[in-house]
Scaffold this active site. Structure first.
Site, mmCIF file in Angstrom:
data_model
loop_
_atom_site.group_PDB
_atom_site.id
_atom_site.type_symbol
_atom_site.label_atom_id
_atom_site.label_comp_id
_atom_site.label_asym_id
_atom_site.label_seq_id
_atom_site.Cartn_x
_atom_site.Cartn_y
_atom_site.Cartn_z
ATOM 1 N N PHE A 274 19.750 50.724 -22.207
ATOM 2 C CA PHE A 274 21.204 50.533 -22.307
ATOM 3 C C PHE A 274 21.779 49.769 -21.107
ATOM 4 O O PHE A 274 22.878 49.240 -21.187
ATOM 5 C CB PHE A 274 21.895 51.887 -22.503
ATOM 6 N N LYS A 275 21.026 49.699 -20.017
ATOM 7 C CA LYS A 275 21.510 48.953 -18.857
ATOM 8 C C LYS A 275 21.823 47.497 -19.219
ATOM 9 O O LYS A 275 22.648 46.857 -18.577
ATOM 10 C CB LYS A 275 20.486 48.980 -17.725
ATOM 11 N N ASP A 276 21.157 46.983 -20.243
ATOM 12 C CA ASP A 276 21.420 45.598 -20.662
ATOM 13 C C ASP A 276 22.868 45.410 -21.116
ATOM 14 O O ASP A 276 23.398 44.301 -21.047
ATOM 15 C CB ASP A 276 20.499 45.202 -21.823
#
Ligand SMILES: *Cc1c(COP(=O)(O)O)cnc(C)c1O
Length: 488
Positions: free
Chosen positions: A108-110
């Protein structure tokens, strides 16, 4: 919209300045002076992620021109994502899973780190700053690769990523140490994530070092979730999830929805809190922790105490005892002075206490053990053939506990933060009767591919095949010195 420090001693800055600085001069985190309201009715037909992102983000990043912000958004949410919807909602059992792992690095960091480099370089350009930006990042596994992917070969930037030696999954490590680019460095630190994160924070708060760097033409900045430029893009997908449910007639417009969020540094769930303050109909925000349940204890008692054993779990991106973004929530409820005092106590004694009484009604919190994570992956798979990674499993397990113990009639959205392919060993261990302990990462991924319906993401395939480039391992006391060495 102006930004001020959570500790109240750093004056007001614009969003561009806050993004460039990362951390405020008094050691606090930047927060907007007020959380803007949004007319949610006007978003109902906003099906396109990019358009929705613009409508939400423009309220926070008011010193970006329309053209600047739209360019950043268009460059971020493009075909690096393998899903048209960018973050699709999937119905699983009797809840909904918001899949946030369709970006370049499968975590999810993307969602935030594919846009942060664009926000940052746009800010630097319009603030007319002469220095190159040096991004320092501590990672519990996923931020590192997502930041590397975002900043690699971006002009006038350098990036140095520190990760805890032995504290990330094999795939996460491979993703980072194979990163090419002439402006990237990846360094293992002997210690855990908190040591690594503290090391980076110490470098930032070392004024003398910062000035030395400026003299040499470099300005330090951060890609960690302490940067407001990471938090703001994360607000978007809460709206996106809600609107998907409305359009699919799973809920009626205006009906409240609960969210369960697998939590480490408290960034993801804080974005949900901001979405709610903006006007999104959110019921409870449920904090889901693993065995490192410092946040759960805090939300139950008001006592934050990091003086405890650090436990390595199967959800390493949540192996955290100092949740940086909690400072922003504390500031929201209690103001500057209490925040400063609490943070001072945290540094000096490793703990602080606050009277939570009613203010924290917005949140609930629970945790899942390593064994519960394993059985949750198995039971969801058995019931549905849907496979989840250990972080998502923490959240699913906690969401079920919450629904059993509360009488909430709200629909539940669980945030899914990583592709199962990032954690093949833990996932296979959960769904297979027995697993040969000597399988290589390649073999594990192949095995998982045989039972998953999803194709292998490109980023994972590359990580396995590409040559390992970075092999530096250092003591935590050496971090500052290493930054100096790596830069010039
Ligand atoms: C970073 C991360 C989390 C925790 O997110 P926070 O914003 O730090 O709370 C959860 N799951 C995965 C897979 C992550 O990479």
């Amino acid at each position: 919209m102006k930004y001020v420090s959570t500790r109240g001693m750093a004056g007001e800055v614009s969003s561009k300045q806050a993004i460039i600085k990362g951390l405020a001069d008094d050691g606090g985190l930047f927060v907007p002076v007020e959380i803007p309201k949004i007319d949610i009715d006007s978003l109902l037909y906003e099906e396109d992620y990019k358009e929705l992102a613009y409508e939400v983000m423009k309220l926070f990043l008011t010193d970006f021109t329309e053209d600047e912000l739209k360019k950043c958004i268009n460059n971020a949410y493009d075909d690096k994502f393998d899903e048209e919807l960018i973050a699709p909602v999937v119905k699983v059992e009797d809840y909904y899973v918001l899949e946030l792992f369709h970006g370049a690095t499968s975590a999810f960091k993307d969602m935030a780190l594919s846009i942060l480099p664009h926000l940052l370089t746009t800010s630097v350009k319009s603030e007319n700053m002469g220095e190159d930006i040096v991004i320092l990042t501590a990672t519990s596994g996923d931020t590192g690769k997502a930041a590397l992917a975002g900043f690699a070969n971006v002009k006038a930037t350098k990036i140095i990523v520190f990760y805890p030696d032995g504290g990330v999954s094999e795939i996460q490590k491979k993703q980072m140490v194979t990163q090419a680019g002439d402006n990237v460095s990846v360094v293992a630190v002997k210690g855990n994530f908190d040591d690594t994160q503290t090391g980076v924070k110490n470098i930032f708060s070392n004024k003398q070092f910062g000035e030395e760097m400026l003299d040499k033409g470099y300005r330090l900045s951060s890609a960690n979730s302490i940067n407001i430029g990471r938090l703001v893009p994360q607000i978007v997908y809460y709206f996106h999830a809600y609107l998907q449910l409305v359009r699919a007639s799973e809920i009626q417009f205006g009906q409240k929805v609960d969210f369960t969020v697998p939590t480490g540094n408290f960034g993801d769930i804080l974005a949900g809190f901001y979405a709610r303050q903006m006007g999104l109909p959110v019921g409870k925000l449920v904090v889901a922790s693993n065995d490192n349940k410092v946040l759960v204890d805090f939300f139950r008692s008001g006592n934050y105490d990091k003086n405890r054993q650090f436990i390595l779990t199967t959800s390493p991106s949540m192996d955290i005892l100092v949740s940086s973004n909690l400072e922003r929530l504390i500031n929201f409820y209690y103001g500057d002075e209490k925040t400063s005092q609490a943070m001072k106590n945290l540094v000096e004694d490793g703990k602080y206490s606050l009277d939570l009484s009613t203010v924290f009604d917005d949140f609930d919190a629970d945790f899942a053990t390593v064994d519960e994570v394993k059985s949750t992956i198995a039971s969801v798979y058995d019931a549905t053939t849907y496979l989840v990674d250990p972080h998502t499993a923490v959240a699913i397990n906690v969401s079920k506990k919450y629904r059993n113990s509360s009488n909430s009639q709200n629909k539940m959205v669980v945030l899914s933060t990583a592709s199962p392919y990032k954690f093949p060993k833990s996932v296979l261990n959960a769904v297979k009767e027995s697993l040969d302990d000597n399988l290589t990462v390649e073999e594990l991924v192949e095995e998982l591919r045989n039972i998953m319906r999803l194709p292998l993401p490109k980023g994972i395939a590359n990580a396995i095949e590409d040559q390992e480039i970075h092999d530096m391992v250092i003591d935590k006391e050496e971090m500052k010195e290493v930054v100096g060495k790596l830069i010039y």
